[in-house]
Motif scaffolding. Structure first.
Motif, PDB file in Angstrom:
ATOM      1  N   GLU A 106      39.524  41.448  34.647  1.00 48.86           N
ATOM      2  CA  GLU A 106      38.297  42.229  34.605  1.00 48.86           C
ATOM      3  C   GLU A 106      37.979  43.154  33.628  1.00 48.86           C
ATOM      4  O   GLU A 106      37.066  43.541  33.130  1.00 48.86           O
ATOM      5  CB  GLU A 106      38.574  43.322  36.056  1.00 48.86           C
ATOM      6  N   ASP A 107      39.073  43.702  32.969  1.00 49.57           N
ATOM      7  CA  ASP A 107      38.752  44.283  31.659  1.00 49.57           C
ATOM      8  C   ASP A 107      38.109  43.834  30.493  1.00 49.57           C
ATOM      9  O   ASP A 107      37.280  44.369  29.866  1.00 49.57           O
ATOM     10  CB  ASP A 107      40.022  45.143  31.254  1.00 49.57           C
ATOM     11  N   ALA A 108      38.585  42.247  30.418  1.00 40.90           N
ATOM     12  CA  ALA A 108      37.902  41.633  29.411  1.00 40.90           C
ATOM     13  C   ALA A 108      36.291  41.332  29.870  1.00 40.90           C
ATOM     14  O   ALA A 108      35.306  41.449  29.172  1.00 40.90           O
ATOM     15  CB  ALA A 108      38.424  40.300  29.278  1.00 40.90           C
ATOM     16  N   LEU A 109      36.023  40.964  31.036  1.00 39.76           N
ATOM     17  CA  LEU A 109      34.739  41.023  31.743  1.00 39.76           C
ATOM     18  C   LEU A 109      33.679  42.104  31.532  1.00 39.76           C
ATOM     19  O   LEU A 109      32.685  42.115  31.004  1.00 39.76           O
ATOM     20  CB  LEU A 109      34.820  40.480  33.096  1.00 39.76           C
ATOM     21  N   GLU A 110      34.479  43.339  31.431  1.00 36.07           N
ATOM     22  CA  GLU A 110      33.822  44.705  31.675  1.00 36.07           C
ATOM     23  C   GLU A 110      33.328  44.840  29.993  1.00 36.07           C
ATOM     24  O   GLU A 110      32.433  45.402  29.639  1.00 36.07           O
ATOM     25  CB  GLU A 110      34.855  45.858  32.015  1.00 36.07           C
ATOM     26  N   ARG A 132      38.476  29.263  47.121  1.00 37.76           N
ATOM     27  CA  ARG A 132      39.729  28.883  47.839  1.00 37.76           C
ATOM     28  C   ARG A 132      40.789  28.860  46.765  1.00 37.76           C
ATOM     29  O   ARG A 132      40.605  27.950  45.722  1.00 37.76           O
ATOM     30  CB  ARG A 132      39.796  27.654  48.664  1.00 37.76           C
ATOM     31  N   LEU A 133      42.015  29.865  46.751  1.00 36.91           N
ATOM     32  CA  LEU A 133      42.844  29.901  46.041  1.00 36.91           C
ATOM     33  C   LEU A 133      43.735  28.777  46.047  1.00 36.91           C
ATOM     34  O   LEU A 133      43.753  27.944  47.086  1.00 36.91           O
ATOM     35  CB  LEU A 133      43.449  30.912  46.096  1.00 36.91           C
ATOM     36  N   ALA A 134      44.828  28.406  45.149  1.00 41.09           N
ATOM     37  CA  ALA A 134      45.741  27.184  45.100  1.00 41.09           C
ATOM     38  C   ALA A 134      46.493  27.287  46.520  1.00 41.09           C
ATOM     39  O   ALA A 134      46.938  26.128  46.883  1.00 41.09           O
ATOM     40  CB  ALA A 134      46.713  27.218  43.811  1.00 41.09           C
ATOM     41  N   ASP A 135      46.938  28.713  46.961  1.00 39.42           N
ATOM     42  CA  ASP A 135      47.723  28.511  48.070  1.00 39.42           C
ATOM     43  C   ASP A 135      47.006  28.222  49.375  1.00 39.42           C
ATOM     44  O   ASP A 135      47.627  28.524  50.401  1.00 39.42           O
ATOM     45  CB  ASP A 135      48.534  29.790  48.158  1.00 39.42           C
ATOM     46  N   GLY A 136      45.657  28.297  49.469  1.00 36.83           N
ATOM     47  CA  GLY A 136      44.619  28.172  50.599  1.00 36.83           C
ATOM     48  C   GLY A 136      44.022  29.344  50.836  1.00 36.83           C
ATOM     49  O   GLY A 136      42.925  29.162  51.797  1.00 36.83           O
ATOM     50  N   GLN A 137      44.400  30.272  50.337  1.00 39.95           N
ATOM     51  CA  GLN A 137      43.729  31.546  50.828  1.00 39.95           C
ATOM     52  C   GLN A 137      42.421  31.594  50.250  1.00 39.95           C
ATOM     53  O   GLN A 137      41.974  31.247  49.121  1.00 39.95           O
ATOM     54  CB  GLN A 137      44.392  32.801  50.235  1.00 39.95           C
ATOM     55  N   ARG A 138      41.425  32.319  51.073  1.00 35.35           N
ATOM     56  CA  ARG A 138      40.228  32.377  50.514  1.00 35.35           C
ATOM     57  C   ARG A 138      39.576  33.841  50.301  1.00 35.35           C
ATOM     58  O   ARG A 138      40.390  34.752  51.120  1.00 35.35           O
ATOM     59  CB  ARG A 138      39.190  31.978  51.843  1.00 35.35           C
ATOM     60  N   VAL A 139      39.113  33.850  49.067  1.00 31.63           N
ATOM     61  CA  VAL A 139      38.761  35.364  48.672  1.00 31.63           C
ATOM     62  C   VAL A 139      37.346  35.311  48.271  1.00 31.63           C
ATOM     63  O   VAL A 139      36.685  34.411  47.870  1.00 31.63           O
ATOM     64  CB  VAL A 139      39.741  35.528  47.461  1.00 31.63           C
ATOM     65  N   GLN A 140      36.834  36.545  48.445  1.00 30.98           N
ATOM     66  CA  GLN A 140      35.352  36.699  47.776  1.00 30.98           C
ATOM     67  C   GLN A 140      35.412  37.462  46.655  1.00 30.98           C
ATOM     68  O   GLN A 140      36.220  38.319  46.205  1.00 30.98           O
ATOM     69  CB  GLN A 140      34.683  37.745  48.864  1.00 30.98           C
ATOM     70  N   LEU A 141      34.805  36.718  45.445  1.00 24.46           N
ATOM     71  CA  LEU A 141      34.616  37.006  44.263  1.00 24.46           C
ATOM     72  C   LEU A 141      33.427  37.312  43.508  1.00 24.46           C
ATOM     73  O   LEU A 141      32.565  36.378  43.933  1.00 24.46           O
ATOM     74  CB  LEU A 141      35.575  36.221  43.249  1.00 24.46           C
ATOM     75  N   PRO A 142      33.136  38.373  42.634  1.00 24.95           N
ATOM     76  CA  PRO A 142      31.834  38.459  41.984  1.00 24.95           C
ATOM     77  C   PRO A 142      31.812  37.245  40.883  1.00 24.95           C
ATOM     78  O   PRO A 142      32.764  36.825  40.336  1.00 24.95           O
ATOM     79  CB  PRO A 142      32.004  39.776  41.430  1.00 24.95           C
ATOM     80  N   PHE A 170      31.742  33.002  35.130  1.00 19.02           N
ATOM     81  CA  PHE A 170      33.189  33.525  35.079  1.00 19.02           C
ATOM     82  C   PHE A 170      33.361  34.398  36.165  1.00 19.02           C
ATOM     83  O   PHE A 170      32.540  35.023  37.079  1.00 19.02           O
ATOM     84  CB  PHE A 170      32.836  34.595  33.814  1.00 19.02           C
ATOM     85  N   ILE A 171      34.769  34.240  36.717  1.00 22.14           N
ATOM     86  CA  ILE A 171      35.205  35.186  37.696  1.00 22.14           C
ATOM     87  C   ILE A 171      36.408  36.043  37.240  1.00 22.14           C
ATOM     88  O   ILE A 171      36.959  35.593  36.079  1.00 22.14           O
ATOM     89  CB  ILE A 171      35.535  34.323  38.876  1.00 22.14           C
ATOM     90  N   PRO A 172      36.653  36.918  37.892  1.00 25.55           N
ATOM     91  CA  PRO A 172      37.754  37.737  37.405  1.00 25.55           C
ATOM     92  C   PRO A 172      38.937  37.280  37.886  1.00 25.55           C
ATOM     93  O   PRO A 172      38.868  36.453  39.125  1.00 25.55           O
ATOM     94  CB  PRO A 172      37.661  39.215  38.219  1.00 25.55           C
ATOM     95  N   GLY A 173      40.160  37.268  37.072  1.00 28.64           N
ATOM     96  CA  GLY A 173      41.329  36.729  37.557  1.00 28.64           C
ATOM     97  C   GLY A 173      42.333  36.538  36.103  1.00 28.64           C
ATOM     98  O   GLY A 173      41.971  36.916  35.143  1.00 28.64           O
ATOM     99  N   ASP A 174      43.276  35.793  36.460  1.00 30.79           N
ATOM    100  CA  ASP A 174      44.339  35.507  35.226  1.00 30.79           C
ATOM    101  C   ASP A 174      43.418  34.474  34.335  1.00 30.79           C
ATOM    102  O   ASP A 174      42.483  33.785  34.633  1.00 30.79           O
ATOM    103  CB  ASP A 174      45.469  34.659  35.423  1.00 30.79           C
TER     104      ASP A 174
END
Length: 126
Positions: free
Chosen positions: A50-54, A67-77, A94-98
């Motif tokens: 996020e700090d890089a995107l900012e 959907r993440l690798a572990d199957g979890q669903r998340v809402q992302l900007p 782009f999305i925020p993350g690693d």
């Protein structure tokens, strides 16, 4: 076929380098900057902290479910911006993350992604 980006494979993880350009764009590099993982399991374009995107010249586009690798669903900007690679500019999202470079960006920027575990190198070609 010309190599447009080269990286390394260390501990079975392929990565390139990146830095933020003075114009607010992402610059993918073979030599300088922070590590960004080449993730063939990531179907998206590019994830950055996020700090890089900012600090980048990106525009908010939407909020989407992933959907993440572990199957979890998340809402992302989702943000829209530019990547500089070997003198060319590519518009992408782009999305925020690693820090990850995914398959959607590889398809736009190259035609072949080679991983050579014997030499410990990764190469995006066009």
């Amino acid at each position: 076929m010309k190599a447009v980006l080269r990286g390394e494979i260390r501990n079975s993880v392929p990565y390139f380098r990146y830095r933020l350009g003075s114009d607010g764009t992402l610059e993918l590099s073979s030599r300088h900057g922070n590590e960004i993982t080449a993730d063939t399991g990531f179907t998206g374009a590019i994830a950055l902290p996020e700090d890089a995107l900012e600090r980048m010249a990106v525009e908010f586009a939407a909020v989407e479910e992933f959907r993440l690798a572990d199957g979890q669903r998340v809402q992302l900007p989702i943000f829209w911006g530019a990547v500089h690679l070997n003198g060319k500019s590519f518009e992408t999202w782009f999305i925020p993350g690693d820090p990850l470079v995914g398959m959607e960006f590889f398809e736009v920027a190259g035609t072949q992604l080679n991983l050579d575990f014997k030499t410990g190198t990764i190469c995006l070609k066009r």
